[in-house]
Design an enzyme around this catalytic site. Structure first.
Site, PDB file in Angstrom:
ATOM      1  N   GLU A  54     -27.425   0.789 -26.702  1.00  0.00           N
ATOM      2  CA  GLU A  54     -28.241   1.937 -27.100  1.00  0.00           C
ATOM      3  C   GLU A  54     -28.894   1.558 -28.414  1.00  0.00           C
ATOM      4  OE1 GLU A  54     -29.679   4.601 -29.067  1.00  0.00           O
ATOM      5  OE2 GLU A  54     -27.722   5.572 -29.290  1.00  0.00           O
ATOM      6  N   CYS A 104     -30.506   8.358 -33.882  1.00  0.00           N
ATOM      7  CA  CYS A 104     -31.439   7.703 -32.974  1.00  0.00           C
ATOM      8  C   CYS A 104     -32.201   8.729 -32.154  1.00  0.00           C
ATOM      9  CB  CYS A 104     -30.712   6.714 -32.066  1.00  0.00           C
ATOM     10  SG  CYS A 104     -29.278   7.400 -31.238  1.00  0.00           S
TER      11      CYS A 104
END
Length: 526
Positions: free
Chosen positions: A296, A330
């Site tokens: 990720e 994020c």
């Protein structure tokens, strides 16, 4: 062994998310103040490495600092050597056969015990996140709640996977599908969710029957050391994992490239993730598998605000998404794309909302924003702000905030072109680019103009436009009429497209498949 008793595996209720703590309640506020004082008294302690069940010290030390007050040393940590990294992988490989043969029920029991320990020590871990990661009280509590959720959710998912998959049965055969653990995994978590993401990746791998080597971020190693203690207290065997603090150059590449490493679970920047993927793709001498990478890698997340919407609700959602935890998620909104017909109205309301935000030390509960993680991050963010001032119109912020810590004002820069650097590049700080769209189709086009594809949101009351966004907004996690941060385990499986990673969907029903391999077995019975 902990005195905390987890619920029996056979009596597990349906999964529910861990409630967050309401710090407006005087009793909770007082309890958090007490936890902060207790943890503060532990600052500056020295922590050892864990190498295959042994605690080790080295002469080379790393000091973790409090980003709100950099003069405060949170923890002193030994740095692992290359030989320790090799030993950790070799030891994990040697112990894997024993751990993988442990029943799924026994592994699940240990994981549920870990969840119970976290629940009992929740405010303590909140306090460590406040001091080491610069999280405000609510952000810290959400992080610990998510860690508990991962433990509880993956425990239930492992029980589901442990049952043979129902297959079409051929006449005269017994046909089944089993999920087997992979082997040795390297866990590389980020500093921005230093507990939740580390716990999620590690426990998913362990409960599936793998052994792991954990390499935490150099910004948040104390939280990792505390987590390692919880794993041991919860009953995970000392040889099932190692904890190695150190740089990527000294131990990171070595762990990834080791021929006995079977998989790497990584959360962090695009550049580091791509390097890990590249290193893992090259087979080493003696390697007998294709390594799996679960990654990720961040985002450049956009919120689209349509003309047919509640502007005030959109302003609040954008503000929370852009500036919660200083924009260091994020999933944070770093681009807001607004229909031209409401653009000026939205920008003025956004300016007023951002003006209400307070910035200061994260241990003080009235601050909405704390510090960014370190001085290097602050310098990078301020450089981007200077670039943004040249690319657009400064609406709010634009400078460091007062205080001794790594504080940056919440910054809004309007009239940004889609090709501008602050529209395209991940900044990972409290900087929001504001862009005007001709209409909804143009807004979606601008939102998709990115190499990333993690989260996004749309504010609109038009069902046709919402339907179009569902089909054409290319992100792994799309939110309608709500902020684009705050994914909940079980409800919002998390992971993104393109340069945002492998879309592994943490906290979802498929996540444990990343750490297993399927074996089909057909037995002739007649």
């Amino acid at each position: 062994m902990s005195s905390v008793v987890a619920e029996p595996v056979h009596a597990l209720p349906a999964f529910t998310n861990e409630p967050v703590t309401d710090f407006t309640q005087p009793a909770n506020r007082a309890a958090m103040e007490k936890a902060l004082a207790a943890v503060h008294s532990e600052l500056g302690r020295e922590y050892e490495l864990l190498v295959a069940g042994r605690r080790e010290k080295t002469a080379d030390k790393l000091k973790s600092l409090n980003p709100s007050r950099p003069s405060d040393v949170v923890g002193v940590h030994s740095k692992a050597t290359a030989s320790m990294a090799k030993e950790a992988v070799e030891a994990a490989y040697a112990y894997f056969p024993e751990w993988s043969r442990t029943s799924a029920e026994e592994r699940v029991e240990k994981l549920l015990r870990v969840a119970s320990i976290f629940r009992k020590r929740k405010l303590e871990f909140d306090a460590w996140l406040v001091f080491e990661a610069g999280k405000t009280w609510p952000e810290a509590d959400a992080d610990v709640s998510e860690a508990i959720d991962f433990c509880e959710y993956y425990a239930r998912q492992m029980l589901r996977l442990a049952k043979p998959e129902t297959l079409v049965q051929m006449p005269g055969e017994k046909d089944e599908l089993k999920y087997l653990p992979l082997g040795v995994g390297v866990i590389i978590p980020p500093w921005n969710f230093p507990l939740a993401i580390m716990v999620g990746m590690t426990t998913a791998a362990l409960v599936a029957g793998n052994t792991v080597v954990i390499k935490p971020s150099s910004d948040t190693p104390t939280i990792a050391a505390k987590f390692a203690d919880v794993l041991l207290e919860g009953g995970f065997p000392a040889k099932s994992f190692s904890l190695l603090v150190g740089s990527g150059a000294v131990i990171g590449d070595l762990l990834v490239e080791h021929p006995k490493t079977r998989f790497i679970a990584f959360t962090g920047s695009r550049d580091v993730g791509l390097r890990i993927n590249e290193l893992a793709a090259k087979p080493q001498k003696g390697q007998v598998w294709i390594k799996r990478v679960v990654a990720e890698m961040g985002g450049k997340d956009a919120i689209v605000v349509d003309r047919e919407t509640d502007v005030d609700a959109a302003v609040k959602g954008v503000t929370a998404s852009a500036f919660g935890y200083q924009g260091q998620k994020c999933s944070a909104c770093s681009r807001v794309i607004i229909d031209a017909s409401i653009y000026d109205q939205f920008v003025e309301k956004l300016k007023a909302e951002v003006a209400k935000l307070t910035v200061g030390p994260s241990d003080q509960p009235d601050n909405f924003m704390g510090p960014v993680i370190n001085d290097g991050a602050r310098r990078t963010i301020l450089d981007y702000i200077e670039t943004g001032k040249k690319e657009g119109r400064l609406v709010a912020g634009g400078a460091p905030a007062a205080g001794d810590g790594y504080f940056v004002q919440p910054t809004v820069i309007a009239d940004i072109d889609a090709k501008a650097r602050i529209f395209q590049e991940e900044i990972f700080g409290p900087v929001l680019a504001v862009t005007k769209a001709r209409d909804f189709d143009h807004a979606l086009e601008l939102a998709n103009d990115s190499e990333y594809g993690l989260t996004g949101a749309v504010y609109s009351n038009n069902p046709d436009k919402i339907r179009k966004a569902r089909d054409q907004f290319f992100v792994g996690n799309l939110y309608i009429n709500r902020k684009c941060t705050g994914a909940m385990v079980g409800a919002h499986p998390f992971g993104g497209f393109n340069m945002s990673g492998t879309d592994s969907k943490a906290g979802g029903p498929d996540y444990l498949l990343q750490f297993t391999q399927a074996k089909s077995i057909a037995e002739k019975i007649s």
